[in-house]
Design a protein around this motif. Structure first.
Motif, PDB file in Angstrom:
ATOM      1  N   VAL A 173      11.045 -13.168  14.159  1.00 25.57           N
ATOM      2  CA  VAL A 173      10.707 -14.053  15.278  1.00 25.57           C
ATOM      3  C   VAL A 173      10.899 -15.511  14.873  1.00 25.57           C
ATOM      4  CG1 VAL A 173       8.817 -14.852  16.756  1.00 25.57           C
ATOM      5  CG2 VAL A 173       9.161 -12.400  16.365  1.00 25.57           C
ATOM      6  N   SER A 174      10.501 -15.864  13.672  1.00 27.18           N
ATOM      7  CA  SER A 174      10.691 -17.235  13.201  1.00 27.18           C
ATOM      8  C   SER A 174      12.175 -17.581  13.121  1.00 27.18           C
ATOM      9  CB  SER A 174      10.033 -17.417  11.828  1.00 27.18           C
ATOM     10  OG  SER A 174       8.629 -17.298  11.920  1.00 27.18           O
ATOM     11  N   GLY A 175      12.994 -16.628  12.689  1.00 28.90           N
ATOM     12  CA  GLY A 175      14.433 -16.859  12.652  1.00 28.90           C
ATOM     13  C   GLY A 175      15.008 -17.105  14.031  1.00 28.90           C
ATOM     14  N   GLY A 291      15.052   3.388  16.681  1.00 30.06           N
ATOM     15  CA  GLY A 291      15.053   1.995  16.239  1.00 30.06           C
ATOM     16  C   GLY A 291      16.448   1.446  16.046  1.00 30.06           C
ATOM     17  N   SER A 292      17.342   2.264  15.513  1.00 32.23           N
ATOM     18  CA  SER A 292      18.716   1.823  15.293  1.00 32.23           C
ATOM     19  C   SER A 292      19.437   1.576  16.612  1.00 32.23           C
ATOM     20  CB  SER A 292      19.456   2.863  14.457  1.00 32.23           C
ATOM     21  OG  SER A 292      20.729   2.398  14.065  1.00 32.23           O
ATOM     22  N   VAL A 293      19.205   2.444  17.599  1.00 29.43           N
ATOM     23  CA  VAL A 293      19.825   2.254  18.917  1.00 29.43           C
ATOM     24  C   VAL A 293      19.335   0.957  19.557  1.00 29.43           C
ATOM     25  CG1 VAL A 293      19.993   3.170  21.261  1.00 29.43           C
ATOM     26  CG2 VAL A 293      20.183   4.721  19.305  1.00 29.43           C
ATOM     27  N   ILE A 294      18.024   0.723  19.502  1.00 33.43           N
ATOM     28  CA  ILE A 294      17.457  -0.493  20.092  1.00 33.43           C
ATOM     29  C   ILE A 294      18.042  -1.733  19.424  1.00 33.43           C
ATOM     30  CG2 ILE A 294      15.338  -1.825  20.398  1.00 33.43           C
ATOM     31  CD1 ILE A 294      13.840   0.865  20.556  1.00 33.43           C
ATOM     32  N   CYS A 295      18.101  -1.721  18.095  1.00 31.00           N
ATOM     33  CA  CYS A 295      18.625  -2.885  17.376  1.00 31.00           C
ATOM     34  C   CYS A 295      20.117  -3.063  17.619  1.00 31.00           C
ATOM     35  CB  CYS A 295      18.339  -2.745  15.878  1.00 31.00           C
ATOM     36  SG  CYS A 295      16.584  -2.880  15.457  1.00 31.00           S
ATOM     37  N   TYR A 296      20.854  -1.962  17.737  1.00 31.35           N
ATOM     38  CA  TYR A 296      22.284  -2.052  18.040  1.00 31.35           C
ATOM     39  C   TYR A 296      22.490  -2.774  19.374  1.00 31.35           C
ATOM     40  CZ  TYR A 296      27.160  -0.649  18.701  1.00 31.35           C
ATOM     41  OH  TYR A 296      28.525  -0.663  18.891  1.00 31.35           O
ATOM     42  N   LEU A 297      21.742  -2.381  20.373  1.00 32.71           N
ATOM     43  CA  LEU A 297      21.887  -2.998  21.687  1.00 32.71           C
ATOM     44  C   LEU A 297      21.413  -4.452  21.676  1.00 32.71           C
ATOM     45  CD1 LEU A 297      20.712  -0.006  23.912  1.00 32.71           C
ATOM     46  CD2 LEU A 297      23.063  -0.791  23.503  1.00 32.71           C
ATOM     47  N   THR A 298      20.400  -4.755  20.872  1.00 36.30           N
ATOM     48  CA  THR A 298      19.946  -6.141  20.748  1.00 36.30           C
ATOM     49  C   THR A 298      21.028  -7.019  20.142  1.00 36.30           C
ATOM     50  OG1 THR A 298      17.639  -5.428  20.469  1.00 36.30           O
ATOM     51  CG2 THR A 298      18.198  -7.659  19.752  1.00 36.30           C
ATOM     52  N   CYS A 299      21.628  -6.532  19.058  1.00 37.97           N
ATOM     53  CA  CYS A 299      22.643  -7.326  18.348  1.00 37.97           C
ATOM     54  C   CYS A 299      23.952  -7.436  19.127  1.00 37.97           C
ATOM     55  CB  CYS A 299      22.918  -6.717  16.975  1.00 37.97           C
ATOM     56  SG  CYS A 299      21.498  -6.703  15.858  1.00 37.97           S
ATOM     57  N   SER A 300      24.329  -6.381  19.844  1.00 38.18           N
ATOM     58  CA  SER A 300      25.635  -6.367  20.502  1.00 38.18           C
ATOM     59  C   SER A 300      25.596  -6.759  21.972  1.00 38.18           C
ATOM     60  CB  SER A 300      26.257  -4.965  20.380  1.00 38.18           C
ATOM     61  OG  SER A 300      25.471  -4.011  21.082  1.00 38.18           O
ATOM     62  N   HIS A 318      15.447  -7.324  11.935  1.00 35.17           N
ATOM     63  CA  HIS A 318      14.101  -7.351  11.359  1.00 35.17           C
ATOM     64  C   HIS A 318      13.021  -7.592  12.419  1.00 35.17           C
ATOM     65  CE1 HIS A 318      15.570  -7.119   7.242  1.00 35.17           C
ATOM     66  NE2 HIS A 318      16.559  -7.888   7.647  1.00 35.17           N
ATOM     67  N   GLY A 319      13.267  -8.538  13.327  1.00 34.64           N
ATOM     68  CA  GLY A 319      12.272  -8.787  14.360  1.00 34.64           C
ATOM     69  C   GLY A 319      12.106  -7.603  15.291  1.00 34.64           C
ATOM     70  N   ILE A 320      13.206  -7.159  15.884  1.00 36.11           N
ATOM     71  CA  ILE A 320      13.155  -6.032  16.821  1.00 36.11           C
ATOM     72  C   ILE A 320      12.803  -4.733  16.092  1.00 36.11           C
ATOM     73  CG2 ILE A 320      14.502  -4.605  18.407  1.00 36.11           C
ATOM     74  CD1 ILE A 320      13.720  -7.302  19.553  1.00 36.11           C
ATOM     75  N   GLY A 321      13.392  -4.537  14.909  1.00 40.21           N
ATOM     76  CA  GLY A 321      13.074  -3.330  14.137  1.00 40.21           C
ATOM     77  C   GLY A 321      11.610  -3.272  13.747  1.00 40.21           C
ATOM     78  N   GLY A 322      11.036  -4.423  13.368  1.00 43.01           N
ATOM     79  CA  GLY A 322       9.626  -4.466  13.013  1.00 43.01           C
ATOM     80  C   GLY A 322       8.722  -4.224  14.205  1.00 43.01           C
ATOM     81  N   ILE A 323       9.087  -4.781  15.355  1.00 42.43           N
ATOM     82  CA  ILE A 323       8.303  -4.557  16.577  1.00 42.43           C
ATOM     83  C   ILE A 323       8.316  -3.078  16.958  1.00 42.43           C
ATOM     84  CG2 ILE A 323       8.241  -4.994  19.067  1.00 42.43           C
ATOM     85  CD1 ILE A 323       9.256  -7.862  18.398  1.00 42.43           C
ATOM     86  N   TRP A 324       9.504  -2.471  16.944  1.00 39.58           N
ATOM     87  CA  TRP A 324       9.590  -1.042  17.248  1.00 39.58           C
ATOM     88  C   TRP A 324       8.778  -0.231  16.238  1.00 39.58           C
ATOM     89  CZ3 TRP A 324       9.692   3.074  19.883  1.00 39.58           C
ATOM     90  CH2 TRP A 324      10.046   4.310  19.315  1.00 39.58           C
ATOM     91  N   GLY A 325       8.867  -0.592  14.965  1.00 39.71           N
ATOM     92  CA  GLY A 325       8.124   0.147  13.954  1.00 39.71           C
ATOM     93  C   GLY A 325       6.625   0.087  14.163  1.00 39.71           C
ATOM     94  N   GLY A 326       6.119  -1.089  14.561  1.00 38.06           N
ATOM     95  CA  GLY A 326       4.698  -1.213  14.839  1.00 38.06           C
ATOM     96  C   GLY A 326       4.274  -0.389  16.036  1.00 38.06           C
TER      97      GLY A 326
END
Length: 416
Positions: A173-175, A291-300, A318-326
């Motif tokens: 999130v800071s990034g 998590g990988s699908v969510i991050c893929y769509l976030t990045c692309s 890291h931000g989206i992956g960490g949120i999903w992990g929580g």
């Protein structure tokens, strides 16, 4: 104290430290050739800065006596009372100093993650100052709130086994905030920012993979069955996430890529981090895969939709992956796996943990946003409002303009 547990924790601490150069290579390979020295140094310098800060005052602020549920005190300044011959309040079978050293490795890599979002355009002096202030404004308070005795987020009943909130959400999130403040790179959307060194990306990702087992298994704080379980869920999640990203590559881009497979591995590691010692083994598969699908769509997709320039996808991974992990921890956690849980996860009949996880994520995001903006104001005051390199320096590349070095001196004229 247990000699076996102590030896295990020292090995885990060394593995976690190994992750920072792994991240340096990963970011270095993902960026442009003219910025590879800068990208690598942006991670490596945190080893020096964060180690000194941690010993002087950082450990005390993160794990000292609670003040308001937000920050620790000053009783452990210069590691006063943190010895190799006594145990502390956090890990009963290892020396207090061993615990402090293990936690120091988390403090080293977390700010390094932030740097990926602003690669290729931030003055190095400004970056160093930002990391310095950010460590005090964001990392130490969040670490105390989540892991420190009396921490506000721990008191809610939320859990974070190895750093979903503390490491990944806070840095991601800071990034995002910092890259929006800096603005887009010159020619963004008009220039093809190709990965300049795919083997370097693969080397970095596999170094991260190795170190992450110390990151997650070591968070059991003993050589026991819980450490074995965290090791197993970590392996399964990163495997599922790698396959998931490759699947998305084939479905949307028609070809699997090595960079994509490496990115999927890392996302699987991020996603399982908060829950690796709380969720059943089988749950690691959907956590990594989804998590990988969510991050893929976030990045692309999402990054292009909203137009922010997260250069190396620090927020997207890291931000989206960490949120999903929580969130996934709130879904899948089970007291049968770890009796230390106050409640079971949502899938096992209780909504309390799920609610606590959501609240802790919101608090972490808000803290990271506000803390980052405060740090930006302070750094601008110190740097004459210049956070970013000039247009000429950016076009030349930060390796030459900021450091006077070239990663590949025999390659000339290839950056135009």
């Amino acid at each position: 104290m247990s000699a076996a547990d102590t030896g295990f924790m020292l090995i885990c601490a060394a593995l976690v430290l190994f992750m920072t150069p792994g991240l340096a290579f990963f970011y270095g390979g993902l960026g442009r050739r003219k910025n590879v020295v800068n990208n690598i140094l942006a991670s490596v310098f945190t080893i020096g800065l964060e180690t000194v800060l941690w010993v002087v005052v950082g450990f005390s602020l993160a794990f000292g006596q609670d003040h308001g549920g937000v920050i620790g005190g000053f009783e452990y300044v210069m590691m006063n009372g943190v010895g190799a011959s006594k145990v502390g309040p956090y890990a009963p079978s290892i020396p207090f100093l061993a615990y402090a050293l293990f936690q120091m490795m988390f403090a080293i890599i977390t700010p390094a993650l932030v740097t990926g979002a602003v690669a290729g355009r931030m003055r190095f002096k400004a970056l160093v100052l930002f990391v310095l202030f950010w460590t005090f404004a964001v990392y130490y308070p969040v670490a105390h709130m989540v892991w420190g005795q009396g921490g506000a987020l721990a008191a809610l009943g939320s859990v974070d086994f190895a750093g979903g909130n503390v490491v990944h959400i806070s840095s991601g999130v800071s990034g995002l905030v910092l890259c929006i403040v800096l603005g887009k790179r010159i020619g963004y959307k008009n220039v093809n920012y190709r990965v300049h060194n795919v083997p370097l990306v693969a080397i970095g990702a596999t170094m991260l993979l190795l170190g992450w087992f110390g990151f997650n298994a070591g968070s059991a704080l003993a050589a026991n069955g819980l450490a074995v379980h965290a090791f197993a869920t970590t392996a399964l999640s990163c495997a599922a996430a790698e396959l998931s990203w490759m699947m998305m590559d084939v479905l949307l881009s028609k070809k699997p890529t090595l960079v994509g497979a490496c990115t999927g591995l890392v996302i699987g590691l991020v996603a399982i981090t908060p829950g690796c010692g709380f969720v059943p083994l089988w749950a690691a598969i959907p956590i990594g895969f989804v998590g990988s699908v969510i991050c893929y769509l976030t990045c692309s997709r999402m990054k292009l939709r909203f137009g922010y320039d997260d250069a190396l996808d620090a927020f997207g991974c890291h931000g989206i992956g960490g949120i999903w992990g929580g969130i996934a921890t709130g879904l899948f956690a089970s007291k049968a796996v770890n009796p230390a849980l106050r409640w079971d996860g949502l899938l096992f009949g209780s909504a309390s943990l799920f609610g606590a996880q959501l609240l802790s994520i919101v608090v972490t995001i808000a803290w990271a946003v506000v803390g980052t903006l405060v740090c930006v104001v302070i750094v601008r005051a110190c740097c004459g409002r210049r956070l970013r390199v000039s247009e000429h320096e950016e076009r030349v590349g930060l390796d030459v303009s900021e450091h006077g070095e070239r990663a590949y001196p025999s390659f000339t004229g290839l950056d135009d």
